[in-house]
Design a protein around this motif. Structure first.
Motif, PDB file in Angstrom:
ATOM      1  N   PRO A 116       0.863  -1.265  -0.077  1.00  0.00           N
ATOM      2  CA  PRO A 116      -0.034   0.045   0.063  1.00  0.00           C
ATOM      3  C   PRO A 116       0.859   1.291  -0.047  1.00  0.00           C
ATOM      4  CG  PRO A 116      -0.884  -1.410   1.591  1.00  0.00           C
ATOM      5  CD  PRO A 116       0.382  -2.074   1.107  1.00  0.00           C
ATOM      6  N   CYS A 119       3.256   4.130  -4.096  1.00  0.00           N
ATOM      7  CA  CYS A 119       2.663   5.123  -4.861  1.00  0.00           C
ATOM      8  C   CYS A 119       3.510   5.689  -5.765  1.00  0.00           C
ATOM      9  CB  CYS A 119       1.831   6.090  -4.087  1.00  0.00           C
ATOM     10  SG  CYS A 119       0.512   5.334  -2.791  1.00  0.00           S
ATOM     11  N   ARG A 128      -0.946   7.349  -8.104  1.00  0.00           N
ATOM     12  CA  ARG A 128      -1.800   6.086  -7.973  1.00  0.00           C
ATOM     13  C   ARG A 128      -0.957   5.038  -7.190  1.00  0.00           C
ATOM     14  NH1 ARG A 128      -3.323   8.131 -13.398  1.00  0.00           N
ATOM     15  NH2 ARG A 128      -5.341   8.792 -12.963  1.00  0.00           N
ATOM     16  N   LEU A 129      -1.755   4.101  -6.907  1.00  0.00           N
ATOM     17  CA  LEU A 129      -1.280   2.790  -6.304  1.00  0.00           C
ATOM     18  C   LEU A 129      -0.763   1.813  -7.161  1.00  0.00           C
ATOM     19  CD1 LEU A 129      -0.517   1.483  -3.571  1.00  0.00           C
ATOM     20  CD2 LEU A 129      -3.058   0.279  -3.939  1.00  0.00           C
ATOM     21  N   ASN A 132      -2.053  -2.000  -7.423  1.00  0.00           N
ATOM     22  CA  ASN A 132      -3.312  -2.054  -7.931  1.00  0.00           C
ATOM     23  C   ASN A 132      -3.103  -1.660  -9.280  1.00  0.00           C
ATOM     24  OD1 ASN A 132      -6.230  -2.553  -7.742  1.00  0.00           O
ATOM     25  ND2 ASN A 132      -6.663  -0.647  -7.423  1.00  0.00           N
ATOM     26  N   MET A 136      -6.066   2.760  -8.506  1.00  0.00           N
ATOM     27  CA  MET A 136      -6.425   3.481  -7.125  1.00  0.00           C
ATOM     28  C   MET A 136      -5.761   4.694  -7.037  1.00  0.00           C
ATOM     29  SD  MET A 136      -6.608   2.032  -3.279  1.00  0.00           S
ATOM     30  CE  MET A 136      -7.620   0.523  -3.901  1.00  0.00           C
ATOM     31  N   CYS A 138      -4.023   7.159  -4.624  1.00  0.00           N
ATOM     32  CA  CYS A 138      -3.348   7.385  -3.357  1.00  0.00           C
ATOM     33  C   CYS A 138      -3.883   8.260  -2.459  1.00  0.00           C
ATOM     34  CB  CYS A 138      -1.803   7.375  -3.459  1.00  0.00           C
ATOM     35  SG  CYS A 138      -1.052   5.862  -4.016  1.00  0.00           S
ATOM     36  N   HIS A 143      -7.882   3.704  -0.236  1.00  0.00           N
ATOM     37  CA  HIS A 143      -6.354   3.601   0.123  1.00  0.00           C
ATOM     38  C   HIS A 143      -5.965   4.082   1.404  1.00  0.00           C
ATOM     39  CE1 HIS A 143      -2.175   4.809   0.023  1.00  0.00           C
ATOM     40  NE2 HIS A 143      -2.143   3.624  -0.875  1.00  0.00           N
ATOM     41  N   LEU A 146      -6.367   0.832   3.607  1.00  0.00           N
ATOM     42  CA  LEU A 146      -5.590   0.006   3.138  1.00  0.00           C
ATOM     43  C   LEU A 146      -4.073   0.401   3.591  1.00  0.00           C
ATOM     44  CD1 LEU A 146      -5.920  -0.668  -0.931  1.00  0.00           C
ATOM     45  CD2 LEU A 146      -5.769  -2.488   0.868  1.00  0.00           C
ATOM     46  N   THR A 147      -3.835   1.645   4.086  1.00  0.00           N
ATOM     47  CA  THR A 147      -2.642   2.080   4.353  1.00  0.00           C
ATOM     48  C   THR A 147      -2.576   1.752   6.138  1.00  0.00           C
ATOM     49  OG1 THR A 147      -2.548   4.010   2.932  1.00  0.00           O
ATOM     50  CG2 THR A 147      -1.050   4.294   4.952  1.00  0.00           C
TER      51      THR A 147
END
Length: 161
Positions: A116, A119, A128-129, A132, A136, A138, A143, A146-147
């Protein structure tokens, strides 16, 4: 090996001495030792059967690993409780089973728990991540969740074991 496998660029291994390995890159080293990371097991991947979103995959895989460790502990405790003198799963067997499981799953779960935080910022200014597939954004929406999970599982797995 885990440190070497993090280098994915074509950085050349150079030495002041002459070498017969001209053109030997970090990718060659990573590829040569990739079998040792047990990534080839793909323990929780079921992509051929059903597709999961990245957040579902993240939390399922990290929680399943924790669940297996808890199940091994419960089986050990109940085995000792039911037959104190000759348990089915004694302390030595439980420790061996736990260590083999954790050693096998450690590289994959460590990579997943740190994912996660990977980025990338693009030219349009959107971050963006990478894990993924750059779908997604960030630090927005799911997110953030997820972090938080990444921080928890990073403290639990890569730093805690």
């Amino acid at each position: 090996f885990q440190i070497v496998s993090m280098f994915t660029g074509d950085a050349e291994l150079t030495s002041p001495y002459e070498s017969s390995y001209d053109g030997f890159s970090m990718n060659d080293v990573r590829d040569a030792f990739s079998v040792l990371s047990f990534e080839w097991l793909h323990v929780f991947d079921m992509g051929c059967l059903v597709q999961f979103s990245y957040p579902v995959q993240f939390f399922t895989n990290t929680a399943a690993t924790l669940g297996v460790v808890v199940i091994i502990g419960i089986v050990f405790r109940e085995s000792v409780r039911l037959n104190r003198f000759r348990p089915f799963l004694n302390k030595q067997r439980a420790t061996q089973l736990l260590m083999v499981f954790l050693f096998t799953i450690y590289p994959k779960i460590s990579k997943l728990s740190l994912s996660p935080f990977n980025c990338k910022t693009f030219m349009d200014g959107v971050t963006r991540l990478a894990a993924n597939g750059y779908q997604m954004t960030c630090w927005e929406g799911s997110h953030v969740m997820l972090t938080a999970g990444g921080v928890f599982y990073t403290l639990l797995y890569p730093l805690g074991i």
